[in-house]
Design a protein around this motif. Structure first.
Motif, short mmCIF file in Angstrom:
data_model
loop_
_atom_site.label_atom_id
_atom_site.label_comp_id
_atom_site.label_asym_id
_atom_site.label_seq_id
_atom_site.Cartn_x
_atom_site.Cartn_y
_atom_site.Cartn_z
N VAL A 63 36.19 4.28 -33.94
CA VAL A 63 35.97 5.03 -32.70
C VAL A 63 36.24 6.51 -32.93
CG1 VAL A 63 36.46 3.08 -31.19
CG2 VAL A 63 38.32 4.59 -31.88
N ASP A 64 35.51 7.34 -32.19
CA ASP A 64 35.65 8.79 -32.30
C ASP A 64 36.44 9.36 -31.12
OD1 ASP A 64 33.63 8.98 -34.55
OD2 ASP A 64 32.37 8.15 -32.96
N LEU A 65 36.42 8.64 -29.99
CA LEU A 65 37.03 9.16 -28.77
C LEU A 65 37.78 8.06 -28.04
CD1 LEU A 65 37.24 11.53 -26.66
CD2 LEU A 65 35.17 10.59 -25.61
N LEU A 66 39.05 8.34 -27.72
CA LEU A 66 39.84 7.45 -26.87
C LEU A 66 39.83 8.03 -25.46
CD1 LEU A 66 42.04 5.27 -26.21
CD2 LEU A 66 43.72 7.00 -26.86
N ILE A 67 39.42 7.22 -24.49
CA ILE A 67 39.41 7.62 -23.09
C ILE A 67 40.48 6.83 -22.36
CG2 ILE A 67 38.04 7.79 -20.98
CD1 ILE A 67 35.53 7.80 -22.78
N VAL A 68 41.51 7.53 -21.92
CA VAL A 68 42.59 6.89 -21.16
C VAL A 68 42.23 7.02 -19.68
CG1 VAL A 68 45.06 6.81 -20.71
CG2 VAL A 68 44.23 7.61 -22.93
N VAL A 69 42.03 5.88 -19.03
CA VAL A 69 41.63 5.87 -17.63
C VAL A 69 42.85 5.66 -16.74
CG1 VAL A 69 40.12 4.84 -15.88
CG2 VAL A 69 39.37 4.94 -18.27
N VAL A 70 43.09 6.61 -15.85
CA VAL A 70 44.15 6.50 -14.85
C VAL A 70 43.49 6.69 -13.48
CG1 VAL A 70 45.96 7.30 -16.40
CG2 VAL A 70 44.73 8.96 -15.00
N ALA A 71 44.25 6.49 -12.42
CA ALA A 71 43.67 6.60 -11.09
C ALA A 71 44.67 7.15 -10.10
CB ALA A 71 43.17 5.23 -10.61
N ARG A 78 45.94 11.12 -2.14
CA ARG A 78 46.77 10.86 -3.32
C ARG A 78 46.38 11.71 -4.52
NH1 ARG A 78 49.73 6.24 -2.45
NH2 ARG A 78 49.07 4.95 -0.69
N LEU A 79 45.36 12.55 -4.35
CA LEU A 79 44.85 13.32 -5.48
C LEU A 79 45.85 14.35 -5.98
CD1 LEU A 79 42.55 13.97 -7.38
CD2 LEU A 79 41.51 15.39 -5.58
N ALA A 80 46.49 15.06 -5.08
CA ALA A 80 47.42 16.11 -5.50
C ALA A 80 48.58 15.54 -6.31
CB ALA A 80 47.95 16.85 -4.27
N ALA A 81 49.10 14.40 -5.88
CA ALA A 81 50.22 13.79 -6.60
C ALA A 81 49.79 13.35 -8.00
CB ALA A 81 50.75 12.59 -5.81
N ALA A 82 48.58 12.80 -8.12
CA ALA A 82 48.09 12.37 -9.43
C ALA A 82 47.89 13.58 -10.35
CB ALA A 82 46.79 11.60 -9.28
N ARG A 83 47.34 14.66 -9.79
CA ARG A 83 47.15 15.88 -10.58
C ARG A 83 48.49 16.42 -11.07
NH1 ARG A 83 42.81 18.92 -6.61
NH2 ARG A 83 40.89 18.17 -7.61
N ASP A 84 49.48 16.35 -10.21
CA ASP A 84 50.80 16.85 -10.58
C ASP A 84 51.38 16.06 -11.75
OD1 ASP A 84 53.20 18.55 -9.97
OD2 ASP A 84 54.10 16.58 -9.63
N ARG A 85 51.18 14.76 -11.76
CA ARG A 85 51.70 13.93 -12.84
C ARG A 85 50.95 14.16 -14.15
NH1 ARG A 85 52.14 7.89 -11.12
NH2 ARG A 85 53.39 7.84 -13.02
N LEU A 86 49.70 14.59 -14.04
CA LEU A 86 48.91 14.84 -15.24
C LEU A 86 49.03 16.28 -15.74
CD1 LEU A 86 45.60 12.92 -14.41
CD2 LEU A 86 47.40 12.21 -16.00
N ALA A 87 49.71 17.12 -14.96
CA ALA A 87 49.79 18.54 -15.31
C ALA A 87 50.42 18.76 -16.68
CB ALA A 87 50.57 19.29 -14.23
N VAL A 88 51.42 17.95 -17.03
CA VAL A 88 52.07 18.13 -18.33
C VAL A 88 51.09 17.89 -19.47
CG1 VAL A 88 52.91 15.73 -18.38
CG2 VAL A 88 54.04 17.48 -19.77
#
Length: 287
Positions: free
Chosen positions: A77-85, A121-131
Motif C-alpha cells: 500500500v502507498d497510502l493509509l487512510i485513517v477514518v474517524v467521525a 459535533r464538528l467543532a469538538a472533532a476538529r479540536d481533537r484532530l488539531a494536534v
C-alpha cells in the motif's frame, strides 16, 4: 502462476490472476504470512482451488501485533487512510498508533473526518484532530453519504487502505466510491465460504487500472509490539528533532535528568496526550 491477493479471511485467500479471474487459495504449510494486496506465486491444485507457494517482494506492509500474535492488515500500500467521525467518538490513541505504524513502514497517511454534516459535533472533532494537523498530517473533512468523491483525487494512481474503528463510516465510503462493492463482497464471501461475516476480512477493490482501495475490518486496538523503542520514537515527528539531545544516550524519557523530550513536554512543545500515548505504547511493548 502469479496473482494478487484481493481478499484475506483467516487462512483462506482470493487471488486475482492475470486474466482477471479469481481463484480461492490456501497457503503452503501451517503458518501463513500472506496479506491482502500481496503479489504471490501459486499453483492450481484443481479447477476451483490453488495453493500459494511464495510471496513476491513487498514495497510495504502494514500490520499490528501484541504479545501473542500479529495481524497483517495490507501489503504493497502507498497510502493509509485513517477514518474517524464526528460521531461516535473516536480514540485519539488509536489514530496515533495507526500513524506510528504507517510512519515506521514508510507509508503516506491521510486522516478523513467523516460525518461532517453533524454540525453540532464538528467543532469538538476538529479540536481533537488539531494536534495531528499541527504536526503536518493531512486531514480531509467530508460526509461519506454525499461527498465521498472528495476523497477520490487522493486515491488516484496508488493502492490505499482504509482503517478505523467500527462505526466511523468506512463501509459507506467504500460503497459510495465502489458501487459494485456490495456484490463483490458477496462474491468474496461465497468464494471463501465466509458467510455473512464480511467485516472480518480485508478486501481489495479496483477503482481504475491504476488505483485500488483496500477495506479492512473495524479496529478497537492497534498493538505495536513488533516495533523497537527507537522505531517508535522516530515515528513521532515531533520527537525527531530532539532525539540524541538527552544527557544519557539510552534515555527512556521518563525520570532521567536533562531529557530533551520531557523538557519539551514541560515547555509545551510536545502535546501531553501524544506523549502519554508514546509512554503507553513503549510500556505495553515492554521495551
Amino acid at each position: 502462476m502469479q496473482g494478487q491477493v484481493v481478499a484475506a479471511h483467516g487462512r483462506q485467500y482470493l487471488v486475482e490472476l492475470a486474466d482477471g479471474s479469481r481463484l480461492p487459495c490456501f497457503p503452503r504449510g501451517k503458518k501463513s504470512e500472506v496479506a491482502c494486496g500481496d503479489s504471490v506465486e501459486l499453483q492450481r491444485t484443481s479447477a476451483d482451488q490453488g495453493v500459494i507457494e511464495a510471496i513476491r517482494p513487498r514495497r510495504s506492509l502494514l500490520y499490528r501485533s501484541n504479545e501473542i500474535r500479529q495481524k497483517l492488515i495490507a501489503a504493497n500500500v502507498d497510502l493509509l487512510i485513517v477514518v474517524v467521525a464526528t460521531e461516535p467518538a473516536f480514540s485519539d490513541e488509536l489514530v496515533t498508533r495507526a500513524l506510528v505504524a504507517a510512519e515506521s513502514a514508510g507509508i503516506e497517511t491521510l486522516i478523513v473526518l467523516n460525518k461532517c454534516d453533524l454540525h453540532a459535533r464538528l467543532a469538538a472533532a476538529r479540536d481533537r484532530l488539531a494536534v495531528f494537523a499541527g504536526l503536518g498530517y493531512r486531514i480531509l473533512e467530508l460526509c461519506a453519504r454525499d461527498h465521498a468523491e472528495d476523497l477520490r483525487p487522493a486515491l488516484h494512481g496508488r493502492t490505499s487502505v482504509l482503517v478505523g474503528q467500527s462505526g466511523m463510516g468506512k463501509s459507506t465510503l467504500i460503497n459510495a466510491l465502489v458501487p459494485e462493492a456490495g456484490a463483490a463482497t458477496r462474491e468474496i464471501s461465497l468464494a471463501l465460504d465466509a458467510g455473512k461475516h464480511t467485516t472480518t476480512h480485508a478486501s481489495l477493490y479496483r477503482l481504475d487500472a491504476e488505483s485500488a482501495l483496500i477495506d479492512s475490518p473495524g479496529l478497537q486496538e492497534f498493538g505495536l509490539d513488533h516495533l523497537t523503542r527507537d522505531e517508535i520514537e522516530r515515528a513521532f515527528p515531533e520527537f525527531r528533532p530532539l532525539l540524541g539531545q538527552c544527557r544519557f544516550r539510552d534515555c527512556r524519557h521518563d525520570r532521567e535528568p536533562d531529557c530533551a523530550l520531557t523538557a519539551a513536554l514541560r515547555a509545551g512543545g510536545i502535546d501531553a496526550r501524544r506523549f502519554a500515548a508514546y509512554t503507553r505504547i513503549v510500556g505495553q511493548s515492554g521495551i
